[in-house]
Design a protein around this motif. Structure first.
Motif, PDB file in Angstrom:
ATOM      1  N   THR A   1      51.447  55.873  43.357  1.00  0.00           N
ATOM      2  CA  THR A   1      50.532  55.153  42.462  1.00  0.00           C
ATOM      3  C   THR A   1      49.796  54.022  43.175  1.00  0.00           C
ATOM      4  O   THR A   1      49.187  53.173  42.515  1.00  0.00           O
ATOM      5  N   THR A   2      49.822  54.016  44.496  1.00  0.00           N
ATOM      6  CA  THR A   2      49.199  52.924  45.250  1.00  0.00           C
ATOM      7  C   THR A   2      47.723  52.767  44.924  1.00  0.00           C
ATOM      8  O   THR A   2      47.239  51.665  44.657  1.00  0.00           O
ATOM      9  N   GLU A   3      46.992  53.876  44.922  1.00  0.00           N
ATOM     10  CA  GLU A   3      45.552  53.812  44.675  1.00  0.00           C
ATOM     11  C   GLU A   3      45.254  53.392  43.233  1.00  0.00           C
ATOM     12  O   GLU A   3      44.289  52.672  42.978  1.00  0.00           O
ATOM     13  N   ILE A   4      46.085  53.842  42.301  1.00  0.00           N
ATOM     14  CA  ILE A   4      45.901  53.449  40.899  1.00  0.00           C
ATOM     15  C   ILE A   4      46.069  51.940  40.748  1.00  0.00           C
ATOM     16  O   ILE A   4      45.266  51.269  40.080  1.00  0.00           O
ATOM     17  N   GLN A   5      47.094  51.410  41.377  1.00  0.00           N
ATOM     18  CA  GLN A   5      47.348  49.975  41.308  1.00  0.00           C
ATOM     19  C   GLN A   5      46.205  49.190  41.941  1.00  0.00           C
ATOM     20  O   GLN A   5      45.801  48.132  41.424  1.00  0.00           O
ATOM     21  N   ALA A   6      45.679  49.716  43.036  1.00  0.00           N
ATOM     22  CA  ALA A   6      44.570  49.035  43.712  1.00  0.00           C
ATOM     23  C   ALA A   6      43.324  49.029  42.824  1.00  0.00           C
ATOM     24  O   ALA A   6      42.624  48.007  42.725  1.00  0.00           O
ATOM     25  N   GLU A   7      43.052  50.157  42.174  1.00  0.00           N
ATOM     26  CA  GLU A   7      41.901  50.227  41.267  1.00  0.00           C
ATOM     27  C   GLU A   7      42.069  49.262  40.097  1.00  0.00           C
ATOM     28  O   GLU A   7      41.126  48.571  39.701  1.00  0.00           O
ATOM     29  N   TRP A   8      43.271  49.225  39.547  1.00  0.00           N
ATOM     30  CA  TRP A   8      43.540  48.331  38.419  1.00  0.00           C
ATOM     31  C   TRP A   8      43.387  46.871  38.827  1.00  0.00           C
ATOM     32  O   TRP A   8      42.835  46.061  38.083  1.00  0.00           O
ATOM     33  N   GLN A   9      43.872  46.542  40.021  1.00  0.00           N
ATOM     34  CA  GLN A   9      43.769  45.165  40.508  1.00  0.00           C
ATOM     35  C   GLN A   9      42.309  44.761  40.695  1.00  0.00           C
ATOM     36  O   GLN A   9      41.917  43.634  40.369  1.00  0.00           O
ATOM     37  N   ASN A  10      41.499  45.678  41.186  1.00  0.00           N
ATOM     38  CA  ASN A  10      40.071  45.396  41.361  1.00  0.00           C
ATOM     39  C   ASN A  10      39.386  45.142  40.014  1.00  0.00           C
ATOM     40  O   ASN A  10      38.514  44.276  39.898  1.00  0.00           O
ATOM     41  N   ILE A  11      39.803  45.902  38.997  1.00  0.00           N
ATOM     42  CA  ILE A  11      39.190  45.764  37.674  1.00  0.00           C
ATOM     43  C   ILE A  11      39.553  44.428  37.028  1.00  0.00           C
ATOM     44  O   ILE A  11      38.688  43.696  36.533  1.00  0.00           O
ATOM     45  N   ILE A  12      40.836  44.074  37.047  1.00  0.00           N
ATOM     46  CA  ILE A  12      41.269  42.842  36.357  1.00  0.00           C
ATOM     47  C   ILE A  12      40.878  41.587  37.123  1.00  0.00           C
ATOM     48  O   ILE A  12      40.820  40.496  36.549  1.00  0.00           O
ATOM     49  N   SER A  13      40.609  41.724  38.416  1.00  0.00           N
ATOM     50  CA  SER A  13      40.241  40.545  39.210  1.00  0.00           C
ATOM     51  C   SER A  13      38.734  40.349  39.299  1.00  0.00           C
ATOM     52  O   SER A  13      38.271  39.415  39.961  1.00  0.00           O
ATOM     53  N   ALA A  14      37.966  41.232  38.635  1.00  0.00           N
ATOM     54  CA  ALA A  14      36.509  41.096  38.669  1.00  0.00           C
ATOM     55  C   ALA A  14      36.104  39.792  37.993  1.00  0.00           C
ATOM     56  O   ALA A  14      36.529  39.485  36.875  1.00  0.00           O
TER      57      ALA A  14
ATOM     58  N   MET B   1      33.985  57.363  37.533  1.00  0.00           N
ATOM     59  CA  MET B   1      34.992  56.336  37.261  1.00  0.00           C
ATOM     60  C   MET B   1      36.071  56.354  38.328  1.00  0.00           C
ATOM     61  O   MET B   1      36.766  57.354  38.510  1.00  0.00           O
ATOM     62  N   GLY B   2      36.213  55.248  39.039  1.00  0.00           N
ATOM     63  CA  GLY B   2      37.186  55.176  40.120  1.00  0.00           C
ATOM     64  C   GLY B   2      38.610  55.369  39.645  1.00  0.00           C
ATOM     65  O   GLY B   2      39.425  56.006  40.326  1.00  0.00           O
TER      66      GLY B   2
END
Length: 460
Positions: free
Chosen positions: A207-220, A345-346
């Motif tokens: 789930t590494t890539e999923i977590q990275a995508e989620w982190q990018n979204i919430i940190s925008a 959608m990433g």
């Protein structure tokens, strides 16, 4: 053909609050199968979604908005894409897909000029049925390898991965047997979701890539940053930009990819017959089978320009039409637009990319077996008589050449192999051996005479 009562007609625009929901139903129906093909062939699932969306929109345009059909990734081309990719890379597979699309165009032109009977005589049930069986059985080892072995390892058995595959297979079977109505059209999707959840409990989901995508979204930090984090450009493979077609082209690609177009065209005709009966409109006559086949070919060529797998009309979506009686092409077009949206959608790309190969292997065990069984069903439905030596010879040779992996080495770089060779030999045997009428079975395959008259009327 008698009209079937419709909840929403072919050219009717649904009310706004229903439109999106109805379109998403079609997206769910095609989603599992459409992402499975690129997963098995090494292509991008995101690009497959985008190309299926654009291909469907092109199909609707070419057929004048009169055929409510959704186009998704074609399973028939899994084997040739994998084989061509081994020698010519993914770029070579895209060239082959483009050439297959051109074959559709040529066939559409010939049907416009001469009707359809010539094609049905060239590809009777005794040829098409065994070739479809070979397509399914030829992929069997791919499904088992994905189910049993560690990904990226050479034949390293994994009990955990095989257990995940069997659980996925079990969920898919249960969904196929016990679900009813619209849900009965989604066994692949349920199998993938259920297998994915079980795989999470077994610790084999990255789930590494999923977590990275989620982190990018919430940190925008802004709306612009949020949109940039939410959407990504898919990994398109565009000719003349990412590769030179003239440098990649080889006759090996032609001999591997092009013969499969003849098989998928016969499947397309069958889909149009079923769709005509479901909707109650004679699509073979209006807008014409030539336009339908041309639309399918253009959709496949569009996919080849983007780096996606060839497209074909989907039986799952025909099933949705049959259940809901919502025949609107605007609903189909809406599903195509939503598919394109999902492809950019990433997060959706990250989730699809995290699905373990064991899960896809479990689904594929049933799916590839179903492909083979559909070829057998074609022979049974058309009552092909294997007491006739001609039929027995044609089917036997196709099966052994295709499953056995026979090939002809034309030159050092050109090889006619496996399923392509089996299809070519089957067609030649059918043309050479006497008694061609015995290979048509009971004539129900596509109701050749009636269709030919309809097509000639449409051309006139």
């Amino acid at each position: 053909m008698k009209s079937t009562e419709a909840a929403i007609g072919i050219r009717e625009i649904p009310k706004a609050h229903k439109w999106l929901t109805l379109s998403i139903q079609h997206l769910f129906a095609m989603f599992g199968a459409t992402i499975l093909v690129p997963f098995l062939t090494g292509l991008s699932p995101a690009v497959a979604l985008v190309s299926s969306g654009f291909g469907t929109l092109a199909y609707l345009l070419i057929t004048r908005g009169r055929i409510p059909a959704y186009l998704g990734s074609s399973f028939a081309f899994i084997y040739p894409i994998v084989e061509v990719s081994k020698t010519s890379g993914v770029a070579g597979a895209m060239i082959g897909s483009f050439l297959a699309g051109l074959v559709y165009g040529v066939i559409a032109l010939l049907i416009t000029m001469f009707g359809l009977n010539w094609l049905l005589k060239l590809l009777p049930p005794v040829v098409v049925g065994p070739v479809i069986i070979v397509i399914g059985l030829g992929l069997a080892s791919t499904a088992i390898d994905m189910a049993m072995y560690l990904p990226g390892e050479e034949q390293v058995y994994s009990a955990t991965h095989f257990t995940v595959a069997l659980v996925t297979l079990g969920i898919t079977i249960l969904a196929t047997v016990f679900l009813r109505g619209f849900l009965s059209l989604l066994p692949i999707l349920f199998g993938i979701i259920g297998g994915y959840v079980f795989a999470l409990t077994q610790g084999i989901v990255d789930t590494t890539e999923i977590q990275a995508e989620w982190q990018n979204i919430i940190s925008a930090g802004s709306i612009g940053g949020f949109m940039q984090a939410l959407f990504h450009m898919p990994e398109f493979l565009i000719p003349f930009k990412d590769f030179s077609p003239t440098e990649v082209f080889s006759w090996h690609i032609v001999f591997i990819m092009v013969p499969f177009a003849l098989v998928t065209i016969t499947e397309h005709i069958g889909d149009q017959m079923v769709l005509s009966k479901v909707v109650g409109n004679n699509f073979l006559k209006d807008p014409g089978l030539n336009r339908s086949i041309m639309g399918d070919g253009v959709a496949t060529m569009i996919a080849s320009f983007l780096g996606g797998p060839p497209n074909t009309t989907y039986g799952e979506n025909i099933g949705v039409l049959a259940i809901t009686k919502v025949y609107s092409v605007f609903v189909i077009g809406g599903a195509a637009v939503v598919a394109i949206f999902f492809g950019f959608m990433g997060m959706s790309t990250a989730i699809i990319g995290s699905i373990p190969s064991a899960v896809m292997g479990g689904v594929s065990i049933l799916l590839f077996g179903t492909i083979a069984s559909s070829g057998l069903r074609m022979l049974i439905d058309n009552q092909v008589d294997f007491g006739e030596k001609r039929n027995l010879i044609i089917a036997s040779v196709i099966l052994v050449l295709g499953v056995g992996g026979a090939f002809i080495q034309v030159t050092d770089d050109v090889q006619i192999a496996g399923m392509a060779l089996a299809a070519i030999v089957g067609v030649l045997l059918n043309l050479i051996l006497p008694g061609k009428e015995k290979s048509q079975g009971n004539g129900r395959m596509f109701e050749a005479t009636e269709m030919d008259e309809q097509q000639n009327d449409g051309a006139a």
